[in-house]
Design a protein around this motif. Sequence first.
Motif, mmCIF file in Angstrom:
data_model
loop_
_atom_site.group_PDB
_atom_site.id
_atom_site.type_symbol
_atom_site.label_atom_id
_atom_site.label_comp_id
_atom_site.label_asym_id
_atom_site.label_seq_id
_atom_site.Cartn_x
_atom_site.Cartn_y
_atom_site.Cartn_z
ATOM 1 N N PHE B 46 0.911 -0.970 0.138
ATOM 2 C CA PHE B 46 0.194 -0.257 0.117
ATOM 3 C C PHE B 46 1.159 1.330 -0.198
ATOM 4 N N CYS B 47 2.062 1.470 0.518
ATOM 5 C CA CYS B 47 2.826 2.181 1.207
ATOM 6 C C CYS B 47 4.208 2.511 1.681
ATOM 7 N N VAL B 49 5.304 2.883 4.646
ATOM 8 C CA VAL B 49 5.499 2.331 5.866
ATOM 9 C C VAL B 49 5.822 1.432 5.908
ATOM 10 N N PHE B 50 4.796 0.513 5.151
ATOM 11 C CA PHE B 50 5.304 -1.351 5.925
ATOM 12 C C PHE B 50 7.245 -1.476 5.247
ATOM 13 N N CYS B 71 3.938 7.601 7.388
ATOM 14 C CA CYS B 71 1.952 7.285 6.462
ATOM 15 C C CYS B 71 1.231 9.169 6.448
ATOM 16 N N HIS B 72 0.094 8.171 5.261
ATOM 17 C CA HIS B 72 -0.367 9.553 4.250
ATOM 18 C C HIS B 72 -2.164 9.220 5.173
ATOM 19 N N ASN B 73 -2.431 8.419 6.071
ATOM 20 C CA ASN B 73 -3.910 8.154 6.341
ATOM 21 C C ASN B 73 -4.752 8.108 5.327
ATOM 22 N N CYS B 74 -3.699 7.211 4.785
ATOM 23 C CA CYS B 74 -4.521 6.766 3.644
ATOM 24 C C CYS B 74 -6.446 6.690 3.764
ATOM 25 N N GLY B 75 -5.160 5.486 4.794
ATOM 26 C CA GLY B 75 -6.687 4.343 5.516
ATOM 27 C C GLY B 75 -7.375 2.868 4.883
ATOM 28 N N CYS B 77 -5.203 0.444 5.273
ATOM 29 C CA CYS B 77 -4.900 -0.420 5.648
ATOM 30 C C CYS B 77 -5.650 -0.806 7.066
ATOM 31 N N VAL B 93 -4.015 0.975 12.235
ATOM 32 C CA VAL B 93 -2.761 1.510 11.855
ATOM 33 C C VAL B 93 -2.668 3.120 11.869
ATOM 34 N N PRO B 94 -3.966 3.707 10.835
ATOM 35 C CA PRO B 94 -3.987 4.938 10.385
ATOM 36 C C PRO B 94 -4.233 5.568 12.111
HETATM 37 S S1 SF4 Z 1 -3.152 4.768 6.582
HETATM 38 FE FE1 SF4 Z 1 -1.580 2.934 6.400
HETATM 39 S S2 SF4 Z 1 -1.501 2.389 3.981
HETATM 40 FE FE2 SF4 Z 1 -2.494 4.140 4.439
HETATM 41 S S3 SF4 Z 1 0.211 5.278 4.452
HETATM 42 FE FE3 SF4 Z 1 -0.829 4.654 6.678
HETATM 43 S S4 SF4 Z 1 0.504 2.676 6.590
HETATM 44 FE FE4 SF4 Z 1 0.316 2.864 4.717
#
Ligand code: SF4
Lengths: 474, 389
Positions: B46-47, B49-50, B71-75, B77, B93-94
């Motif tokens: 996804f991004c 962070v992982f 983290c972009h708070n995309c949701g 995960c 996570v977010p």
């Molecule tokens: S919300 Fe989860 S998937 Fe989205 S950017 Fe943050 S850690 Fe990555």
Amino acid sequence: MKEMHPGTVDVLIIGGGNAALCAALMAREAGASVLLLEAAPREWRGGNSSHTRNLRCMHDAPQDVLTESYPEEEFWQDLLKVTGGVTNEKLARLAIRESSHCRDWMRKHGVNFQPSLSGTLHLSRTNAFFMGGGKALVNAYYRSAEALGVRIRYEAPVDRIELENGVFRAAWVGDERIAARACVMAAGGFESNREWLREAWGQNENGEWPADNFAIRGTRFNRGVLLKAMIDAGADMIGDPSQSHCVAIDARAPLYDGGICTRIDCVSLGIVVNKHAARFYDEGEDFWPKRYAIWGRLVAQQPGQIGFSIIDAKANGRFMPPVFPGATADTLEELARQLGIDEAAFVRTVGEYNAACHVGTFDHTVQDDCHTEGLSPAKTHWALPIDTPPFRGYALKPGITFTYLGLKVNEQAAVHFSDVPSPNLFVAGEMMAGNVLGKGYTAGVGMTIGTTFGRIAGAHAAAAARQGESHAIA
Amino acid sequence: MQSLEALAREATDLAAGRNLPALNADEAEVGRILQICNACRYCEGFCAVFPAMTRRLAFDKADVHYLANLCHNCGACLHACQYAPPHEFAVNVPQAMATVRARTYSDFAWPTGFGKLYRNNGVTVALAVAGGLALFLVLALMVQGTLFHTPLAGDFYAIFPHNLLVSMFAPVFLFAALALGIGVARFWREAAPGAASGAAIAETTHDVLRLTYLDGGHGQGCNNADDAFTLARRRYHHLTFYGFMLCFAATSVATLYHYVFGWEAPYAFTSLPVVLGTVGGIGLLIGPAGLFWLNLKRHPEHGDAAQKPMDRGFIALLFFTSLTGLALLAGRDTSAMGLLLAVHLGVVMGLFLTMPYGKFAHGFYRSAALLKWAIEKRRPNPVGVGSDG
Ligand code: SF4
Ligand SMILES: Cc1cc2nc3c(=O)[nH]c(=O)nc-3n(C[C@H](O)[C@H](O)[C@H](O)COP(=O)(O)OP(=O)(O)OC[C@H]3O[C@@H](n4cnc5c(N)ncnc54)[C@H](O)[C@@H]3O)c2cc1C
Ligand code: HEM
Ligand code: HEM
Ligand code: SF4
């Protein structure tokens, strides 16, 4: 006939995991009206499928996220090997071939793929990983199903199937009767039916019921209600009812839905002792991916169904980080205390093992020459003395992934009664996986079987519903 | 939940054992969740962070701060997580990241005590705007004796002399830039990843300008109200971001005109500053309006609910800056020009005053985290874990 009024659905799907959703989507695409009954509430929907991460795919050349090639014959030989021949070649090859092209259809319904995850390089050739894992896949299928007009009911556990001479008539949820022209059952195995597991695993010589100490790695909703109903209805069954896929997981794992993250992957880097601090099996027999599935059974055979994986500082960072921190101590005595095992016996076991270690050139990527001499059981590879603090220990217990008992099917995924296929009752996924996978396991094949036979069952159920309708009109 | 508390404690102890500052409860929660994620890894695609997480086996304070800002708070995960609530692991996570992220802004803030302004940020913003408005309205009254005047054909300096404006805005703006710069520098230094190569800088620029990590890793976008993906958030953010940049460019061009060429405002409707400002202003109306709408529809478990006032306050501030600017442009030849000017300047003052102590910081901290990632990923992975089934 009353049942043929337009309110009756064409195809009833029982279950809410991968196989059920594939069937629902195919039936709907074929023009049938579809109702899906999921036992779980919405937030727990998707069964074991929501814990998966990949499916095994045949391919003759590199394909988006898949490297190199994995031809039909190799896939088939792998299946033959892991099942020890307990498989049906015709059905197996059907699933293998289907796996080479089903992914376009999966993508169409919103499933995204990603290359193999870090730590799973050995699967980059054979397995296509779902981006975000099985729950993302399940979410995508539900979205697509809803958009296409599949009706979905949660908290609708079916407890009875009404049959008439091998013809499906209706399913019962409590005292509600739900009639349909055709039906696909895809309600998983019986792994979360504790009583049934208890009976299947029986009582051991110490008077223990081992299954009482098992965790269920997946959903709590796969209680085998339909399997039981079908046995009672006289359907043809397949697969050993006493067998289940069982791995060693962290003993602190929750009773249900611990999923993938509770695995303990450091067994081959150290030793494993039971609650009497005795070793009981060769920890270095083979590469961990090839061996992790036997350790559940090994631990299940130990007193109290518990084992302890012991490593020292040399193993740090060489295995997938476990979900719970291990017991950590600077002395073996202290570690034994923390783990609640006999200190003296533990120190003796480690001492004997250390003395027997014949250290050559340690290399975790090959079957190296570090082994024990004059020790029983031997550790045949990766045997390094446990001598560098801090020492770590992880308690292990058996975790059940799935059961093998299923319904016998043909290439149309039809349920059989005394070798006669039902005209309108079909089955897919774990409920019939035993036809292909009678024994053993290889990563990703559960989803391959579920996707293949879910799609087949859905298409044939739609056709059966159409036929049933034209018969009724005629 | 006892086991969770125990885990959080262990994570804290672990960090303490290594002689690092102990994690606070919010940071420990990120550490607890990342330990689960690190054993799972399903969300790797996804991004950033992982993949950054898999380079670590334990998470100290600096790691947690870095990952929270990456983290972009995309949701994605959250909706894909098999351990999300109601699962007893309660992995979100977010949310955990958002909570720590806001704290990093205030913990790294300069001057240190001003970090408090991030809490109850909605109130901070409201007070700053009210103060700005009052300031300029009173000033206008003092200068003219009335808020309305005979049309002045857009001669802004007849109301507020140019030098007066410069003497008010320049210090505030420079202070904002300095304060933000120091905060971000502190964040950078907490765990400096080493020198940035040209390639790392290019990649970061790309990821910032395209907002790469709101695309979900598959290009279909991020999550907002539910598990469906949408590109709306990314697109509205682009309108907001580029709208803002164009307005900024308009002001810069105007400044150049003034000092370098000696051309004084008002500028023609077809002049570069006005065209840039108008186009940017329209973006800065649609973008924040869209972000506001999405913010209202955001899934309740997604992100940190306590930050909604800060997010919405910032969105509103951007929207009204643009709205009042455009109104001023439209009304510059009328007798209300003085009033419109005072209102615009008041809002702009509110924006500048709160810049280092509000949501605006996110762009800088995120960009810095992205640069850290671009540098780090080019180094050999310190963790070489074996493989599994
Ligand atoms: S919300 Fe989860 S998937 Fe989205 S950017 Fe943050 S850690 Fe990555
Ligand atoms: C932790 C874990 C990881 C796994 N990883 C992989 C992997 O990576 N790749 C792979 O190929 N396989 C994997 N497997 C195996 C895989 O999960 C199964 O093969 C597959 O999910 C089976 O799909 P299914 O649709 O038949 O069953 P499920 O997905 O289990 O779905 C069964 C559904 O039926 C519903 N249900 C049950 N009883 C009733 C009833 N009476 N009425 C109505 N609904 C009912 C359940 O609620 C559930 O929704 C894994 C299994 C586990 C436990
Ligand atoms: C130093 C601070 C600022 C001052 C002194 C200022 C002043 C002005 C003036 C005088 C106008 C009218 C221009 C005209 O009619 O020709 C204007 C318009 C405008 N301002 Fe500002 N402004 C400032 C900051 C900002 C900021 C930070 C933004 C948004 C990010 C903004 C957005 C706008 C917009 C969208 C317009 C209308 C379009 C235009 O005329 O270019 N302003 N501003
Ligand atoms: C001038 C610069 C910027 C402005 C005006 C701006 C504005 C905004 C606004 C108004 C929001 C909405 C808050 C919400 O409801 O979620 C937002 C969110 C967001 N911004 Fe920016 N932004 C800027 C720079 C950046 C940069 C440089 C990045 C990336 C490096 C970025 C990444 C994000 C992300 C990922 C979100 C959504 C996540 C969240 O809710 O926190 N922004 N931004
Ligand atoms: S968010 Fe959930 S699914 Fe994703 S990596 Fe973490 S634990 Fe796994």
